[in-house]
Design a protein around this motif. Structure first.
Motif, PDB file in Angstrom:
ATOM      1  N   UNK A   1       0.385  -1.144   0.126  1.00 19.39           N
ATOM      2  CA  UNK A   1      -0.233  -0.198  -0.288  1.00 19.39           C
ATOM      3  C   UNK A   1       1.024   0.932  -0.019  1.00 19.39           C
ATOM      4  N   UNK A   2       1.901   1.073   0.383  1.00 17.68           N
ATOM      5  CA  UNK A   2       2.837   2.340   0.120  1.00 17.68           C
ATOM      6  C   UNK A   2       3.632   2.668  -0.874  1.00 17.68           C
ATOM      7  N   UNK A   3       3.879   3.201  -1.598  1.00 15.28           N
ATOM      8  CA  UNK A   3       4.403   3.677  -2.955  1.00 15.28           C
ATOM      9  C   UNK A   3       5.884   2.784  -2.961  1.00 15.28           C
TER      10      UNK A   3
ATOM     11  N   UNK B   1       9.042   5.188  -1.948  1.00 11.82           N
ATOM     12  CA  UNK B   1       8.992   5.834  -0.930  1.00 11.82           C
ATOM     13  C   UNK B   1       9.809   4.825  -0.127  1.00 11.82           C
TER      14      UNK B   1
ATOM     15  N   UNK C   1      12.945   5.413   2.140  1.00 14.78           N
ATOM     16  CA  UNK C   1      13.257   5.466   3.841  1.00 14.78           C
ATOM     17  C   UNK C   1      14.334   4.156   4.190  1.00 14.78           C
TER      18      UNK C   1
ATOM     19  N   UNK D   1      21.135   4.906   9.419  1.00 17.43           N
ATOM     20  CA  UNK D   1      20.710   5.168  10.883  1.00 17.43           C
ATOM     21  C   UNK D   1      21.008   4.452  12.253  1.00 17.43           C
TER      22      UNK D   1
ATOM     23  N   UNK E   1       0.543   5.357  -6.232  1.00 18.91           N
ATOM     24  CA  UNK E   1       1.482   6.174  -6.057  1.00 18.91           C
ATOM     25  C   UNK E   1       2.012   6.279  -7.280  1.00 18.91           C
TER      26      UNK E   1
ATOM     27  N   UNK F   1       6.541  13.753  -1.045  1.00 17.42           N
ATOM     28  CA  UNK F   1       7.362  12.584  -1.588  1.00 17.42           C
ATOM     29  C   UNK F   1       8.459  13.894  -1.001  1.00 17.42           C
TER      30      UNK F   1
ATOM     31  N   UNK G   1      13.123  15.849   6.276  1.00 19.45           N
ATOM     32  CA  UNK G   1      14.202  14.836   6.250  1.00 19.45           C
ATOM     33  C   UNK G   1      15.339  15.478   7.076  1.00 19.45           C
TER      34      UNK G   1
ATOM     35  N   UNK H   1      14.235  10.438   9.865  1.00 21.77           N
ATOM     36  CA  UNK H   1      13.557   9.798   9.141  1.00 21.77           C
ATOM     37  C   UNK H   1      12.264   8.376   8.699  1.00 21.77           C
ATOM     38  N   UNK H   2      12.722   8.344  10.958  1.00 23.73           N
ATOM     39  CA  UNK H   2      11.700   7.494  11.315  1.00 23.73           C
ATOM     40  C   UNK H   2      10.715   8.302  11.647  1.00 23.73           C
TER      41      UNK H   2
ATOM     42  N   UNK I   1       9.417   9.584   7.088  1.00 22.80           N
ATOM     43  CA  UNK I   1       8.326   9.349   5.881  1.00 22.80           C
ATOM     44  C   UNK I   1       7.716   8.416   6.158  1.00 22.80           C
ATOM     45  N   UNK I   2       7.753   7.448   6.851  1.00 23.65           N
ATOM     46  CA  UNK I   2       6.319   6.646   7.623  1.00 23.65           C
ATOM     47  C   UNK I   2       4.926   7.888   7.571  1.00 23.65           C
TER      48      UNK I   2
ATOM     49  N   UNK J   1       4.361   9.847   5.497  1.00 22.32           N
ATOM     50  CA  UNK J   1       4.183  10.168   4.356  1.00 22.32           C
ATOM     51  C   UNK J   1       3.580   8.514   3.967  1.00 22.32           C
ATOM     52  N   UNK J   2       4.458   7.993   3.929  1.00 25.60           N
ATOM     53  CA  UNK J   2       3.730   6.248   3.978  1.00 25.60           C
ATOM     54  C   UNK J   2       2.241   6.221   4.424  1.00 25.60           C
TER      55      UNK J   2
ATOM     56  N   UNK K   1      -0.011   7.321   2.363  1.00 25.28           N
ATOM     57  CA  UNK K   1      -0.357   6.677   0.582  1.00 25.28           C
ATOM     58  C   UNK K   1      -0.981   5.407   0.947  1.00 25.28           C
ATOM     59  N   UNK K   2      -1.017   5.082   2.285  1.00 28.79           N
ATOM     60  CA  UNK K   2      -1.627   3.854   2.592  1.00 28.79           C
ATOM     61  C   UNK K   2      -3.149   4.708   3.292  1.00 28.79           C
TER      62      UNK K   2
ATOM     63  N   UNK L   1      -4.545   4.995  -0.060  1.00 30.53           N
ATOM     64  CA  UNK L   1      -5.114   3.839  -1.378  1.00 30.53           C
ATOM     65  C   UNK L   1      -6.626   3.007  -0.244  1.00 30.53           C
TER      66      UNK L   1
END
Lengths: 280, 247
Positions: free
Chosen positions: A81-83, A86, A90, A97, B168, B187, B194, B200-201, B204-205, B207-208, B211-212, B215
């Motif tokens: 479900x995630x592109x 991405x 990530x 990190x 996507x 993105x 970032x 990053x943790x 990005x999640x 943003x994800x 998308x979820x 969707x």
């Protein structure tokens, strides 16, 4: 390269062909051709990781332990479900990190750790080169498409006729023998069409390698096609990037074509001796 | 700042960028669908030239990465800029990512959707078409009353997946095309956030998650439409919350 050809051949080819041969075999172009290895390596390595993770996920989804089942289901239903791009950006960052954090705990002084800077101290900084990024890229592609492959393999495991497994048990095979000799052996026929799809998606995603600063075919095409002006030769060519990208497009279409043929042959091979429509 | 506050802050920051992804999808998907109907009919055409051309188009766009297609069309239009677009005064329109992005997305989804529709077209029950012909229907009447309703019902589940993957794919548009001012999409925004704090943790999640959620909304909405399409059945298909992720 052109200089090493015999004189009579050069005469036959003429000035124009000689120029183009020389142009297409100059150092930068040879680098471009060589960079195909990164794309192929990421594709093949990613596919192997995806196959392993997909098999694990499919097994986990049929596991007797509920937490493992949930884990398998979350992996195969959330990640697609995630592109892919991405996760592709990530995962290497997150991995880097995480390693830096572990290193920082060991190396840095407590005052640095509380400073809120990243990385906490310069020594913990991890500097990765192309090989490391290539592996990270392949692994992240493998994780993303492993979820797709997990769905395919789980479906294929369920598609194997129950009678086949019962017959194997009736012959006195152990559960492991039933699994390896009958279940997995027959599973491929049902999984291969779906896996072929996953492979095509995965290989097309290898075009993203340049996002991780890997000098792959896309990055080289961009460099080669950019308007070229050199002090010694003057204006070499205007913006030719579209032509280089067109060649990449054709490259990917050719790979798709070859993959289709290979998977058709594999499906025939896996279905030999089985009474399915795919078998010949 | 607590973790929850940071997440909430990111959700707010990424709301406007998400609109760009939604805009790309909303413009390109309906356009691509209309083009795909013609492309699918072309692929099924008895005229060998039309059929070959449509087949070639579908194979080329399905066989190559969208990322490269975007690069190619952008650089092609860019190379014509000084000689064609600038003199005509069209350069701000043709090279505008808000127009070029959906255009290439539409070309891409046309190929995938046409392939799905063509597959459905090939599985329309032959007897129904023959019955329509026996009734003396014209070709257009046959298509409108018999073939098309069958095609859309057969194709809808696969098309749902295609729409999700197209959404996507909108994530790639601004990784390729130049971003004008602060028109960042999910993105880009996650990337710039970032670069500010190297977290990053978090970014990005979140943003994800966007998308979820979108969707899931597409699956829900298309599931409702599917139920409506299947309303003639005694028991319409149940809503499926477990999507079949396959393109």
């Amino acid at each position: 390269m052109v200089d090493s050809l015999p004189q009579w051949l050069l005469d036959v080819l003429g000035q124009d062909v000689q120029f183009w041969l020389g142009y297409l075999t100059n150092g930068k172009h040879l680098n471009w051709y060589a960079s195909v290895q990164y794309t192929l390596a990421a594709g093949v390595l990613g596919a192997l990781v995806a196959l392993v993770l997909g098999t694990l996920a499919a097994t986990a989804r049929n596991s007797r332990s509920a937490p493992v089942r949930v884990l398998g289901n979350i992996y195969t239903s959330v990640l697609p479900g995630v592109p892919d791009v991405l996760f592709f950006l990530f995962f290497p960052l997150a991995f880097e990190q995480a390693v830096e954090w572990v290193r920082a705990q060991a190396i840095c002084s407590p005052s640095d750790l509380g400073s809120g800077h990243w990385p906490p101290c310069p020594d913990a900084n991890l500097i990765l080169g192309t090989p490391e990024y290539l592996i990270l890229a392949a692994v992240s592609l493998g994780i993303v498409y492993g979820a797709f492959a997990g769905n395919v393999i789980a479906g294929a495991m369920n598609a194997v006729p129950k009678g086949q497994l019962e017959a194997a048990r009736a012959f006195g095979m152990s559960p492991l023998q039933v699994m390896t000799r009958i279940h997995i052996r027959q599973m491929w026929v049902y999984a291969l069409p779906g896996l072929s799809n996953v492979w095509m998606l995965l290989f097309k995603s290898t075009s993203l390698l340049s996002l991780l600063q890997i000098s792959d075919i896309v990055l080289w095409a961009d460099r080669l096609g950019a308007p070229n002006f050199s002090r010694s030769a003057g204006f070499v060519h205007p913006d030719w990037r579209w032509a280089y990208y067109l060649i990449l497009l054709i490259f990917y279409i050719i790979i798709t074509f070859i993959s289709e043929k290979v998977f058709a042959a594999l499906t025939r091979w896996a279905g030999r001796g089985m009474a399915t429509a795919g078998a010949v | 700042m607590g973790a929850l506050a940071a997440i909430a802050n990111d959700i707010v920051l990424l709301a406007k960028p998400a609109l760009f992804n939604i805009y790309f999808a909303l413009v390109s998907i309906p356009t691509g669908f209309v083009l795909a109907v013609f492309m699918a009919l072309g692929k099924a055409s008895s005229n060998p030239i039309i059929s070959r051309l449509c087949r070639g188009y579908i194979y080329a766009f399905r066989g190559s990465p969208f990322f490269i297609q975007l690069f190619m069309f952008y650089s092609l239009l860019l190379s014509l800029n000084l000689s064609v677009w600038k003199p005509l005064g069209l350069d701000t329109i043709v090279l505008n990512p808000l127009i070029l992005g959906p255009a290439v997305l539409a070309l891409n989804t046309t190929a995938y959707t046409a392939n799905i529709l063509h597959g459905a077209l090939m599985t329309v029950p032959r007897g129904e078409v023959e019955a329509a012909r026996a009734f003396g229907m014209s070709r257009f009447q046959q298509f409108r009353t018999v073939i098309w309703p069958n095609v859309i019902r057969l194709a809808w589940p696969a098309y749902t997946n295609e729409v999700v993957f197209m959404f996507h794919a909108t994530a790639l548009v601004y990784l390729t095309l130049p971003v004008i001012d602060d028109q960042l999409d999910l993105m880009n925004k996650a990337g710039t956030l970032f670069e500010k704090d190297y977290n990053a943790f978090l970014h990005y999640p979140v943003a994800a998650m966007y998308f979820l959620v979108i969707s899931a909304a597409i699956f829900f909405g298309f599931g409702r439409v599917y139920r409506h399409l299947m309303r003639h059945l005694p028991r319409p298909p149940a809503m499926r919350f477990a999507p079949r992720w396959m393109r």
